[in-house]
Write a protein that holds these residues in place. Structure first.
Motif, PDB file in Angstrom:
ATOM      1  N   ARG A 130       0.840  -1.191   0.000  1.00  0.00           N
ATOM      2  CA  ARG A 130       0.000   0.000   0.000  1.00  0.00           C
ATOM      3  C   ARG A 130       0.882   1.251   0.000  1.00  0.00           C
ATOM      4  O   ARG A 130       1.971   1.257   0.553  1.00  0.00           O
ATOM      5  CB  ARG A 130      -0.881  -0.013   1.242  1.00  0.00           C
ATOM      6  N   ARG A 142      -4.037   7.686   1.308  1.00  0.00           N
ATOM      7  CA  ARG A 142      -3.681   6.270   1.344  1.00  0.00           C
ATOM      8  C   ARG A 142      -4.429   5.537   0.236  1.00  0.00           C
ATOM      9  O   ARG A 142      -5.574   5.860  -0.068  1.00  0.00           O
ATOM     10  CB  ARG A 142      -4.020   5.668   2.698  1.00  0.00           C
ATOM     11  N   SER A 143      -3.753   4.534  -0.304  1.00  0.00           N
ATOM     12  CA  SER A 143      -4.421   3.646  -1.254  1.00  0.00           C
ATOM     13  C   SER A 143      -4.993   2.458  -0.503  1.00  0.00           C
ATOM     14  O   SER A 143      -4.331   1.883   0.367  1.00  0.00           O
ATOM     15  CB  SER A 143      -3.442   3.140  -2.312  1.00  0.00           C
ATOM     16  N   SER A 144      -6.234   2.126  -0.836  1.00  0.00           N
ATOM     17  CA  SER A 144      -6.837   0.946  -0.219  1.00  0.00           C
ATOM     18  C   SER A 144      -6.439  -0.334  -0.934  1.00  0.00           C
ATOM     19  O   SER A 144      -6.807  -1.433  -0.515  1.00  0.00           O
ATOM     20  CB  SER A 144      -8.367   1.077  -0.212  1.00  0.00           C
ATOM     21  N   ASN A 145      -5.693  -0.195  -2.010  1.00  0.00           N
ATOM     22  CA  ASN A 145      -5.195  -1.352  -2.753  1.00  0.00           C
ATOM     23  C   ASN A 145      -4.018  -1.944  -1.989  1.00  0.00           C
ATOM     24  O   ASN A 145      -2.941  -1.342  -1.905  1.00  0.00           O
ATOM     25  CB  ASN A 145      -4.767  -0.930  -4.154  1.00  0.00           C
ATOM     26  N   MET A 146      -4.211  -3.116  -1.428  1.00  0.00           N
ATOM     27  CA  MET A 146      -3.184  -3.720  -0.580  1.00  0.00           C
ATOM     28  C   MET A 146      -2.121  -4.481  -1.368  1.00  0.00           C
ATOM     29  O   MET A 146      -1.237  -5.081  -0.792  1.00  0.00           O
ATOM     30  CB  MET A 146      -3.837  -4.658   0.439  1.00  0.00           C
ATOM     31  N   SER A 147      -2.217  -4.463  -2.678  1.00  0.00           N
ATOM     32  CA  SER A 147      -1.192  -5.120  -3.504  1.00  0.00           C
ATOM     33  C   SER A 147      -0.852  -4.222  -4.690  1.00  0.00           C
ATOM     34  O   SER A 147      -0.827  -4.653  -5.832  1.00  0.00           O
ATOM     35  CB  SER A 147      -1.675  -6.495  -3.980  1.00  0.00           C
ATOM     36  N   LEU A 148      -0.618  -2.953  -4.353  1.00  0.00           N
ATOM     37  CA  LEU A 148      -0.345  -1.963  -5.383  1.00  0.00           C
ATOM     38  C   LEU A 148       0.986  -2.221  -6.074  1.00  0.00           C
ATOM     39  O   LEU A 148       1.147  -1.952  -7.256  1.00  0.00           O
ATOM     40  CB  LEU A 148      -0.349  -0.572  -4.745  1.00  0.00           C
ATOM     41  N   ASN A 150       4.506  -4.903  -6.601  1.00  0.00           N
ATOM     42  CA  ASN A 150       5.107  -6.220  -6.474  1.00  0.00           C
ATOM     43  C   ASN A 150       6.526  -6.069  -5.959  1.00  0.00           C
ATOM     44  O   ASN A 150       7.241  -5.134  -6.341  1.00  0.00           O
ATOM     45  CB  ASN A 150       5.130  -6.951  -7.824  1.00  0.00           C
ATOM     46  N   ASP A 179      -4.139   5.276  -9.721  1.00  0.00           N
ATOM     47  CA  ASP A 179      -4.766   4.388  -8.748  1.00  0.00           C
ATOM     48  C   ASP A 179      -5.996   5.091  -8.175  1.00  0.00           C
ATOM     49  O   ASP A 179      -5.881   6.018  -7.374  1.00  0.00           O
ATOM     50  CB  ASP A 179      -3.778   4.040  -7.637  1.00  0.00           C
ATOM     51  N   THR A 180      -7.170   4.668  -8.580  1.00  0.00           N
ATOM     52  CA  THR A 180      -8.411   5.319  -8.138  1.00  0.00           C
ATOM     53  C   THR A 180      -8.759   4.983  -6.695  1.00  0.00           C
ATOM     54  O   THR A 180      -9.698   5.557  -6.132  1.00  0.00           O
ATOM     55  CB  THR A 180      -9.566   4.895  -9.054  1.00  0.00           C
ATOM     56  N   ASN A 181      -8.036   4.075  -6.082  1.00  0.00           N
ATOM     57  CA  ASN A 181      -8.245   3.747  -4.674  1.00  0.00           C
ATOM     58  C   ASN A 181      -7.461   4.665  -3.734  1.00  0.00           C
ATOM     59  O   ASN A 181      -7.538   4.523  -2.518  1.00  0.00           O
ATOM     60  CB  ASN A 181      -7.840   2.295  -4.395  1.00  0.00           C
TER      61      ASN A 181
END
Length: 800
Positions: A130, A142-148, A150, A179-181
């Motif tokens: 994140r 913050r991004s809610s994408n927990m796998s933004l 690698n 990243d829209t999250n």
């Protein structure tokens, strides 16, 4: 300028409209800083050079080289105050190695004595990848994408921060896509204003410090919000698609930009490229530098290069690059070059690079040591970055010095002194009145790309030198020396695929590593039958763009106070799989993973053999030498197929790398089958997981062959000048695998030998074992039983 961010073409014209090394790629003057991180923390604009601490440069990057951050102390302090901007955008490539709260950007300011997160802090948080960001207004995004992201791969990030918006709109783009999250999760989160942007370090919200574990490349700072549609230009996509610029190399030109008196590249050697004034080096190392490799001086009186040049002429110019490590604000000075005074006669040239960061040059006149024309440059230098310095002297007219192409001029009507003191690199002879010790102001740091001219260069010629373009290292083999303690052995010039390390000054094992098995697989011991070893002292941490990283730990690879040699071969990079029956309908019979450099006649092959099998080797012709080892068994020998042995029938038996055995006729190793242009055959003695190193001769570069001993001078003619030779007596037992190279033996006769089959130190076995390196081969000098005894037959392997 970030000249290292360039893929160099040695012949073609420069490509047009490449902005990769420009601070302002969109041409609107809103590009503020570019840290290419190729070789240091300098800013391409020259306005915001960073100060690096514990950052490793010269490792692999997304665009040429990058910078490695160690997760505990690495940082770059930029001096950039983003709060003075209208708005900001931050662009960076990151190779993330995992972990929580890894700050890409941050700061070290405090608020009321507290240590809250600084504004502009950008961090990869949580092991899922994140992204967190603190805006200028102190809002938390913050991004809610927990796998933004690698791990262990390169990702491109752009953060935009609109200072003019009451909603503090910030956006993040990853690998060219928004990243829209990514959204604000807290307003007025607090934190210091952050008037000095850090790279790789930031404060945490629990009153601590955090550091990045990973690598960064191509850091850009903009004074506005970047957009996916700025008058039809997708600026995010443009940055994501950046590639290295292509330029014509100049470092290959021995008379650039005009006739050189002498030219020292300092690429693992003090040789003069002009061939007239080869330097004599003392107690220096070579490491990754400004252009290829550079000389490293450890601030010792015994550390210097004597060029042997005793006359500069009436007019002269000196150009070189330096990277200091001595700046501490004190009143002393160091001498990067000098042609001063030996205690009698007249002084001629003195350079004083002071511990407070000032640099000065003195040219003497009027006899003795009292009168001089001086140039103290108005600009200063700091530790850890590369600087170009050029001196031009026009007799009776002027002394002019340039620091990073900024000139300082002193006019004069004087005629300079002359003397016969040699020009030293990294030292000066200062045995004048009151000084009895040679080189008491020894240089501390790096020096690279030294050019000497018997003329006063023009300002445009100095600019050409400041903008020199490096060539690509096209070597397929290289022997390099290094001293224990420094973890990054960075003077190879390419990423090795086969690495062979041997300690020179203490009893140590021969350790082999390769990129197909990977650094984490550990080493194989050439002087034993052990399986792969990963214990302390038997491993490396990684293969890198200019060499390898070896932990400093007691053992065979990197011990403090010990000397080492590393022999490096370039394979084909990432391995490819050669599948069963993929070459013909029946070959190979087992699959193999192969890294093959077909142009150099070398491949690394891993396989798992159950019985008698054919194995694809990836080369364009049959290998003449194959060295195979089991990866799991302590019982299996190093099996060597040397086709030139046994009267050209080496496939009918084997030699053993870890032993002094004679050639043994046996069918169980190679199944009595000669290698072909596509496969080699393993017998029942070579079962299980294994690795094979395969070579064939290549005109002008390598030769594998045999010769008869004669107990006298014995020349082996080749079509190249070898730098490395390995010899094995094969028709009777008792001959070690003797290894010679011209780095441990820079002058003839080569009298130091290492042995692949023992742990012995660098040893002089006497005149009967001496060898001369020639421009067209090598010549044995005596009747040493293991290399040149009459009536005996020998195998050899030689590389340019």
């Amino acid at each position: 300028m970030a000249l290292g961010k360039r893929l160099i073409n040695t012949g073609a014209a420069a490509a047009a409209a490449c902005t990769t090394d420009s601070t302002d790629p969109f041409g609107d003057l809103n590009g503020v800083a570019l840290y290419s991180l190729d070789y240091d923390a300098s800013d391409a604009s020259g306005s915001y050079d960073g100060t690096p601490t514990d950052v490793t440069f010269g490792v692999g990057g997304q665009i040429n080289y990058g910078a490695r951050f160690n997760g505990s102390s690495s940082k770059i302090i930029t001096g950039l105050d983003l709060t003075s901007f209208n708005s900001a955008s931050l662009s960076v490539w990151i190779y993330w190695e995992g972990g929580d709260f890894n700050p890409i950007f941050g700061g070290n300011n405090t608020v009321g004595g507290t240590t809250t997160i600084n504004r502009f802090t950008t961090a990869i948080a949580n092991s899922g990848g994140r992204l967190d960001y603190i805006s200028k207004r102190g809002d938390f995004f913050r991004s809610s994408n927990m796998s933004l992201f690698n791990t262990n791969t390169w990702n491109h990030i752009v953060i935009t921060d609109d200072f003019t918006s009451s909603s503090t709109a910030s956006k993040v783009y990853v690998n060219g896509t928004q990243d829209t999250n990514f959204a604000r999760v807290a307003t007025s989160y607090g934190g210091a204003a952050n008037t000095n942007l850090y790279i790789g370090q930031g404060r945490t919200n629990n009153n601590g410090q955090a550091y990045l574990t990973g690598s960064l490349d191509q850091v850009r700072i903009f004074n506005r919000v970047l957009s996916t549609d700025n008058n039809g230009v997708d600026e995010i996509a443009t940055l994501y698609a950046e590639q290295a610029c292509v330029y014509t190399a100049t470092t290959t030109d021995n008379d650039y930009p005009t006739t050189n008196l002498a030219y020292y590249k300092l690429d693992n050697s003090a040789e003069d490229e002009k061939g007239s004034y080869d330097g004599t080096e003392s107690n220096i190392e070579y490491r990754f530098g400004r252009y290829g490799q550079a000389a490293k001086f450890p601030a010792l009186a015994s550390s210097y290069i004597d060029t042997g040049i005793t006359s500069l002429g009436s007019d002269f110019s000196l150009s070189f690059w330096f990277n200091p490590d001595y700046i501490d604000g004190s009143s002393g000075y160091r001498a990067p070059l000098g042609k001063y005074y030996s205690g009698s006669g007249d002084a001629e040239l003195l350079l004083t690079f002071n511990d407070n960061g000032t640099v000065a040059t003195y040219v003497y006149y009027g006899g003795g040591v009292s009168s001089n024309v001086s140039s103290v440059h108005p600009n200063t230098v700091s530790n850890g970055n590369w600087y170009h310095y050029c001196i031009t002297w026009e007799n009776g007219v002027q002394l002019k010095t340039y620091l990073n192409n900024v000139a300082a001029t002193t006019t004069t009507s004087q005629t300079k002194n002359t003397n016969t003191v040699p020009l030293y690199i990294g030292a000066l002879d200062n045995r004048a009145a009151g000084y009895s010790t040679f080189n008491s102001y020894a240089w501390s740091g790096f020096i690279d790309q030294v050019r000497l001219f018997s003329s006063a260069l023009t300002s445009s010629q100095v600019t050409e030198l400041y903008n020199e373009k490096s060539e690509v290292d096209t070597s397929n083999f290289k022997a390099v020396l290094y001293e224990g303690a420094a973890s990054y052995v960075s003077n190879v010039g390419f990423q090795p695929d086969l690495l062979w390390v041997k300690g020179r000054t203490f009893a140590s094992n021969n350790r082999l590593f390769d990129s197909v098995r990977g650094a984490s697989a550990g080493s194989l011991k050439a002087n034993g039958t052990d399986a792969e070893a990963t214990a302390s002292g038997q491993r490396i941490a990684s293969f890198e763009a200019n060499g390898f990283i070896a932990p400093s730990e007691a053992g065979d690879i990197n011990q403090s106070g010990q000397d080492f040699v590393a022999w490096n071969w370039k394979g084909g990079g990432d391995a490819v799989n050669i599948g069963v029956n993929s070459i013909t309908g029946s070959t190979p019979s087992i699959a193999s993973d192969v890294s093959a450099n077909t142009a150099a006649g070398f491949s690394i092959v891993t396989m798992n053999n159950a019985s008698v099998s054919t194995v694809g080797h990836g080369l364009s012709q049959a290998p003449e030498l194959i060295i195979w080892k089991s990866l799991t068994s302590n019982a299996n020998y190093w099996q060597v197929l040397a086709q030139a042995a046994n009267g050209g029938n080496g496939h009918l038996g084997r030699l053993a790398l870890q032993r002094t055995d004679a050639f043994l006729t046996v069918s169980s190793v190679w199944n009595n089958t000669q290698p072909t242009s596509t496969v080699f055959t393993l017998g029942v003695s070579c079962t299980g997981s294994g690795v094979a190193y395969c070579w064939h001769s290549v005109a002008g570069y390598s030769k594998i062959g045999a010769y008869a001993g004669n107990s006298s001078t014995n020349k082996i003619t080749l079509d190249f000048a070898p730098s490395w030779v390995m010899i094995k007596l094969y028709d009777v037992a008792g001959g070690n695998w003797f290894i010679y190279d011209n780095k441990r033996n820079p002058t003839n006769p080569a009298d130091l030998q290492l042995e692949a089959d023992t742990s012995a130190i660098d040893t002089d076995h006497g005149t009967v074992y001496e060898l001369n390196f020639l421009s067209d081969g090598f010549e044995l000098q005596g009747a040493g039983g293991a290399v040149n005894f009459s009536g005996r037959n020998y195998l050899y392997m030689a590389f340019k």
